[in-house]
Design an enzyme around this catalytic site. Structure first.
Site, PDB file in Angstrom:
ATOM      1  N   GLY A 135     -22.419 -51.814  13.669  1.00  0.00           N
ATOM      2  CA  GLY A 135     -22.809 -50.949  14.791  1.00  0.00           C
ATOM      3  C   GLY A 135     -23.119 -49.531  14.334  1.00  0.00           C
ATOM      4  O   GLY A 135     -22.751 -48.571  14.995  1.00  0.00           O
TER       5      GLY A 135
ATOM      6  N   THR B 226     -26.435 -46.902  13.048  1.00  0.00           N
ATOM      7  CA  THR B 226     -27.750 -46.664  13.661  1.00  0.00           C
ATOM      8  C   THR B 226     -28.644 -47.892  13.501  1.00  0.00           C
ATOM      9  O   THR B 226     -29.388 -48.256  14.415  1.00  0.00           O
ATOM     10  CB  THR B 226     -28.428 -45.434  13.018  1.00  0.00           C
ATOM     11  N   ALA B 227     -28.569 -48.536  12.317  1.00  0.00           N
ATOM     12  CA  ALA B 227     -29.441 -49.697  12.079  1.00  0.00           C
ATOM     13  C   ALA B 227     -29.120 -50.821  13.066  1.00  0.00           C
ATOM     14  O   ALA B 227     -30.029 -51.405  13.674  1.00  0.00           O
ATOM     15  CB  ALA B 227     -29.270 -50.189  10.641  1.00  0.00           C
TER      16      ALA B 227
ATOM     17  N   GLU C  72     -29.438 -37.837   9.533  1.00  0.00           N
ATOM     18  CA  GLU C  72     -29.655 -37.092  10.770  1.00  0.00           C
ATOM     19  C   GLU C  72     -31.051 -36.493  10.876  1.00  0.00           C
ATOM     20  O   GLU C  72     -31.310 -35.656  11.727  1.00  0.00           O
ATOM     21  CB  GLU C  72     -28.581 -36.010  10.880  1.00  0.00           C
TER      22      GLU C  72
ATOM     23  N   LYS D  24     -38.531 -31.719  14.652  1.00  0.00           N
ATOM     24  CA  LYS D  24     -38.784 -31.563  13.211  1.00  0.00           C
ATOM     25  C   LYS D  24     -40.284 -31.734  12.957  1.00  0.00           C
ATOM     26  O   LYS D  24     -40.845 -32.786  13.266  1.00  0.00           O
ATOM     27  CB  LYS D  24     -37.978 -32.632  12.460  1.00  0.00           C
TER      28      LYS D  24
ATOM     29  N   VAL E  79     -15.007 -58.566  10.930  1.00  0.00           N
ATOM     30  CA  VAL E  79     -15.398 -59.867  10.361  1.00  0.00           C
ATOM     31  C   VAL E  79     -14.682 -60.038   9.027  1.00  0.00           C
ATOM     32  O   VAL E  79     -14.819 -59.215   8.118  1.00  0.00           O
ATOM     33  CB  VAL E  79     -16.930 -59.964  10.167  1.00  0.00           C
TER      34      VAL E  79
ATOM     35  N   THR F 124     -36.428 -41.339   5.063  1.00  0.00           N
ATOM     36  CA  THR F 124     -37.235 -42.512   5.439  1.00  0.00           C
ATOM     37  C   THR F 124     -36.406 -43.731   5.855  1.00  0.00           C
ATOM     38  O   THR F 124     -36.978 -44.765   6.190  1.00  0.00           O
ATOM     39  CB  THR F 124     -38.117 -42.937   4.245  1.00  0.00           C
TER      40      THR F 124
HETATM   41  C1  LIG Z   1     -26.157 -38.985   1.930  1.00  0.00           C
HETATM   42  C2  LIG Z   1     -27.042 -39.739   2.874  1.00  0.00           C
HETATM   43  C3  LIG Z   1     -27.967 -39.049   3.658  1.00  0.00           C
HETATM   44  C4  LIG Z   1     -28.839 -39.743   4.506  1.00  0.00           C
HETATM   45  N1  LIG Z   1     -29.787 -39.062   5.214  1.00  0.00           N
HETATM   46  C5  LIG Z   1     -30.678 -39.752   5.965  1.00  0.00           C
HETATM   47  C6  LIG Z   1     -31.672 -39.095   6.725  1.00  0.00           C
HETATM   48  O1  LIG Z   1     -31.763 -37.867   6.746  1.00  0.00           O
HETATM   49  N2  LIG Z   1     -32.514 -39.842   7.450  1.00  0.00           N
HETATM   50  C7  LIG Z   1     -32.443 -41.201   7.496  1.00  0.00           C
HETATM   51  O2  LIG Z   1     -33.265 -41.851   8.163  1.00  0.00           O
HETATM   52  N3  LIG Z   1     -31.463 -41.839   6.846  1.00  0.00           N
HETATM   53  C8  LIG Z   1     -30.603 -41.163   6.079  1.00  0.00           C
HETATM   54  N4  LIG Z   1     -29.612 -41.833   5.428  1.00  0.00           N
HETATM   55  C9  LIG Z   1     -29.473 -43.269   5.658  1.00  0.00           C
HETATM   56  C10 LIG Z   1     -28.782 -43.475   7.005  1.00  0.00           C
HETATM   57  O3  LIG Z   1     -27.499 -42.885   6.984  1.00  0.00           O
HETATM   58  C11 LIG Z   1     -28.650 -44.939   7.335  1.00  0.00           C
HETATM   59  O4  LIG Z   1     -29.855 -45.610   7.090  1.00  0.00           O
HETATM   60  C12 LIG Z   1     -28.314 -45.129   8.810  1.00  0.00           C
HETATM   61  O5  LIG Z   1     -27.212 -44.363   9.168  1.00  0.00           O
HETATM   62  C13 LIG Z   1     -28.052 -46.567   9.124  1.00  0.00           C
HETATM   63  O6  LIG Z   1     -26.851 -46.992   8.509  1.00  0.00           O
HETATM   64  P1  LIG Z   1     -26.379 -48.481   8.762  1.00  0.00           P
HETATM   65  O7  LIG Z   1     -26.337 -48.705  10.211  1.00  0.00           O
HETATM   66  O8  LIG Z   1     -27.215 -49.382   7.944  1.00  0.00           O
HETATM   67  O9  LIG Z   1     -24.929 -48.512   8.118  1.00  0.00           O
HETATM   68  P2  LIG Z   1     -23.533 -47.860   8.621  1.00  0.00           P
HETATM   69  O10 LIG Z   1     -23.760 -46.633   9.436  1.00  0.00           O
HETATM   70  O11 LIG Z   1     -22.694 -47.723   7.414  1.00  0.00           O
HETATM   71  O12 LIG Z   1     -22.934 -48.962   9.587  1.00  0.00           O
HETATM   72  C14 LIG Z   1     -22.308 -50.127   9.075  1.00  0.00           C
HETATM   73  C15 LIG Z   1     -21.644 -50.859  10.232  1.00  0.00           C
HETATM   74  O13 LIG Z   1     -21.128 -52.101   9.728  1.00  0.00           O
HETATM   75  C16 LIG Z   1     -19.835 -52.288  10.254  1.00  0.00           C
HETATM   76  N5  LIG Z   1     -19.090 -53.191   9.362  1.00  0.00           N
HETATM   77  C17 LIG Z   1     -18.974 -53.150   8.022  1.00  0.00           C
HETATM   78  N6  LIG Z   1     -18.171 -54.142   7.583  1.00  0.00           N
HETATM   79  C18 LIG Z   1     -17.788 -54.841   8.691  1.00  0.00           C
HETATM   80  C19 LIG Z   1     -16.955 -55.965   8.926  1.00  0.00           C
HETATM   81  N7  LIG Z   1     -16.327 -56.595   7.927  1.00  0.00           N
HETATM   82  N8  LIG Z   1     -16.793 -56.398  10.193  1.00  0.00           N
HETATM   83  C20 LIG Z   1     -17.404 -55.790  11.219  1.00  0.00           C
HETATM   84  N9  LIG Z   1     -18.202 -54.716  11.068  1.00  0.00           N
HETATM   85  C21 LIG Z   1     -18.380 -54.238   9.820  1.00  0.00           C
HETATM   86  C22 LIG Z   1     -19.246 -50.890  10.326  1.00  0.00           C
HETATM   87  O14 LIG Z   1     -18.159 -50.839  11.226  1.00  0.00           O
HETATM   88  C23 LIG Z   1     -20.458 -50.125  10.839  1.00  0.00           C
HETATM   89  O15 LIG Z   1     -20.523 -50.235  12.253  1.00  0.00           O
HETATM   90  C24 LIG Z   1     -28.728 -41.156   4.596  1.00  0.00           C
HETATM   91  C25 LIG Z   1     -27.765 -41.830   3.850  1.00  0.00           C
HETATM   92  C26 LIG Z   1     -26.938 -41.149   2.982  1.00  0.00           C
HETATM   93  C27 LIG Z   1     -25.942 -41.913   2.171  1.00  0.00           C
END
Ligand SMILES: Cc1cc2nc3c(=O)[nH]c(=O)nc-3n(C[C@H](O)[C@H](O)[C@H](O)COP(=O)(O)OP(=O)(O)OC[C@H]3O[C@@H](n4cnc5c(N)ncnc54)[C@H](O)[C@@H]3O)c2cc1C
Length: 507
Positions: A12, A14-15, A49, A78, A185, A344
């Site tokens: 849960g 952003t992706a 962000e 932006k 999970v 990106t």
């Molecule tokens: C330093 C940094 C800067 C960034 N800056 C940018 C930016 O400026 N612009 C941009 O577009 N992107 C940026 N990104 C990328 C961006 O942060 C991510 O692409 C975005 O937040 C989506 O993350 P996500 O949802 O894939 O993963 P996460 O936000 O890590 O979410 C993972 C989810 O999986 C769940 N999960 C994990 N394991 C389990 C389990 N066993 N059981 C149940 N749930 C589980 C967690 O609870 C969480 O809800 C940046 C990343 C980094 C590291």
């Protein structure tokens, strides 16, 4: 099939929530049951962000008004990324990489033509800021919100609080019928054929689905850990693997651009929100310790030790060898990450979900469509990677081993080598980019901004021709200043919205 098609999204962040909203919207007329499972105690990455204009498209597709979500997520506009200190030896302190709007069609050709002349050694203006509307708006801190009688479509990105965006998207998805489960999970069951059959949670549930979406972030729970899809690292030409993050106070006059300032072993972002400025130093742990990075970031921001709470995090760069395997697709950090420069990641999330939906609608589980999807997504990621790698390869800093190692690094893709070769041979870069197969997010204008912004030009010719056909920054400047008169400062736009919302509430 009896009953609805069951889709389970793990994660849960952003992706996960972007995927849930898009799927619920696109398949609203189909019999589909979407469940999103997230472990609140694990939490999200909590950074990310800044966006490209694709976030604007995302909200248009899911039908959510800009004023509504921006207010809920402390968001700002932006128009640019401003790169400072990446190429000091060329004498260029900073330059901007704007998001092109429809109006820029009228100036892009002039910019490209001037760049061509400058590559021949002629002394003509080539500063990207002076050729695109984003440059004019950023200088005046104006929001890219055009009045109804401005006859051009505006493109722009946003800055936003990632935690608030997640919550906002969660509420929207739940309102669209997505089931939200707070569960950890713990195990994943496979069917005889190797597909994923069900998720087992720490709380004792068994969740079956027909298709699974891995949005579990760097945990890579389904694709990497369960289906054992190999991960291809980008470390050979993207050295950064850690970040330190700290908020600072909001300035009175909110900027409309992201700052990206080169430091000793990486770069620092500055992302202005309405509630805080998000700052972070992205660096390579091979060249700098976490303590050194924190001290350098504090000094860059003028913060004393302990003045603001910092957060350290590490990340890995690369992508899965396959983004869709068997009955599972990975989206977001679970599918890979390039690095934050150019922001990106969410753009690629949107690309991945949209391509997945298109391919799935065309071919269901057939290998032909799955393979085409995998090739398409890998290529998009590699093309973004090329553009990011060029920022490091072309740097002209000499203050640390980090910058020298980046400059001397020859692990470049064939496509990137061709781009640099074409530029330095003074051949037609726009034509090459047209010819290069691929789905790059970065077109000719972006490459011209980057190469010009780094001053990647030969010495000026000793004899300057007087008959050169070029555009002066005065000609273009007058046009852009005229366009900018149609816009208001970001602070004025956001304050008016706040006032309108408060008046509605008090009615
Ligand atoms: C330093 C940094 C800067 C960034 N800056 C940018 C930016 O400026 N612009 C941009 O577009 N992107 C940026 N990104 C990328 C961006 O942060 C991510 O692409 C975005 O937040 C989506 O993350 P996500 O949802 O894939 O993963 P996460 O936000 O890590 O979410 C993972 C989810 O999986 C769940 N999960 C994990 N394991 C389990 C389990 N066993 N059981 C149940 N749930 C589980 C967690 O609870 C969480 O809800 C940046 C990343 C980094 C590291």
């Amino acid at each position: 099939m009896n009953g609805p098609f069951r889709l389970a999204i793990v994660g849960g962040g952003t992706a996960g929530w972007m995927a849930a909203n898009l799927l619920a919207q696109r398949w609203r007329d189909r019999s589909v049951a979407i469940t999103l499972i997230e472990a609140p105690e694990i939490g999200t990455i909590g950074v990310g962000e800044g966006s490209t204009p694709s976030l604007k498209r995302f909200f248009e597709v899911v039908g959510i008004a800009e004023a509504e979500w921006m207010a809920a997520c402390d968001a700002t506009y932006k128009v640019n990324i401003r790169f400072s200190g990446w190429s000091p030896a060329s004498g260029i302190a900073d330059y901007s990489h704007p998001f092109l709007t429809q109006v820029d069609v009228h100036t892009e050709d002039a910019f490209t033509r001037n760049c061509g002349n400058r590559r021949l050694g002629l002394d003509v203006p080539t500063r990207p800021d002076d050729f695109f509307l984003g440059g004019a708006l950023a200088l005046q801190r104006k929001a890219p919100v055009a009045p109804a009688n401005f006859p051009f479509r505006m493109e722009y990105g946003y800055h936003f609080d990632s935690g608030l965006l997640g919550q906002f998207l969660r509420d929207q998805a739940v309102a669209r019928g997505v089931t939200h489960l707070s569960r950890h999970v713990e195990a994943v069951e496979r069917a005889e054929g190797g597909e994923i059959a069900a998720l087992r949670t720490r709380e004792g549930d068994r969740i079956e689905a027909d298709f699974f979406i891995d949005c579990s972030g760097f945990a890579g729970l389904l694709m990497q850990r369960t289906l054992e899809v190999p991960f291809h690292s980008f470390k050979s030409n993207l050295f950064n693997d850690a970040a330190v993050v700290v908020p600072t106070e909001v300035p009175a006059d909110l900027p409309v651009e992201t700052g990206a300032t080169a430091l000793s072993a990486g770069w620092a972002w500055s992302i202005p929100l309405t509630s805080r400025v998000g700052n972070g130093y992205v660096y390579s742990s091979d060249f700098l310790s976490a303590d050194e990075a924190e001290a350098e970031l504090r000094s860059h921001l003028g913060l004393t030790e302990g003045e603001a709470p910092v957060r350290h995090l590490s990340f890995r760069v690369g992508q899965l060898q396959r983004h869709w395997d068997r009955n599972c697709v990975a989206i977001g950090l679970a599918q890979g990450f390039i690095e934050p420069l150019e922001a990106t990641a969410l753009h690629l999330v949107l690309n991945t979900v949209e391509q997945f939906i298109n391919r799935f609608e065309q071919g269901g589980f057939t290998a032909q469509h799955r393979d085409a999807f995998n090739a398409d997504i890998s290529d998009r990621i590699e093309r973004v990677r090329d553009y990011i790698v060029a920022h490091y390869k072309l740097n002209t800093r000499s203050d640390s081993d980090y910058w020298r190692a980046n400059r001397e690094n020859d692990a470049l893709s064939g496509n990137l080598l061709e781009i640099l070769d074409t530029w330095f041979r003074r051949a037609d870069l726009a034509a090459l980019l047209e010819r290069q197969k691929g789905l790059s997010h970065f077109g000719s204008a972006s490459w011209h901004c980057l190469l010009s912004g780094y001053g990647a030009y030969p010495e000026l010719a000793t004899e300057q021709r007087s008959d050169t056909d070029f555009y002066t920054d005065r000609q273009i400047g007058a046009f852009l200043q005229g366009c900018a008169l149609n816009f208001e400062t970001q602070s004025a736009v956001l304050a008016r919205r706040q006032f309108a919302a408060a008046s509605t509430l008090s009615l």
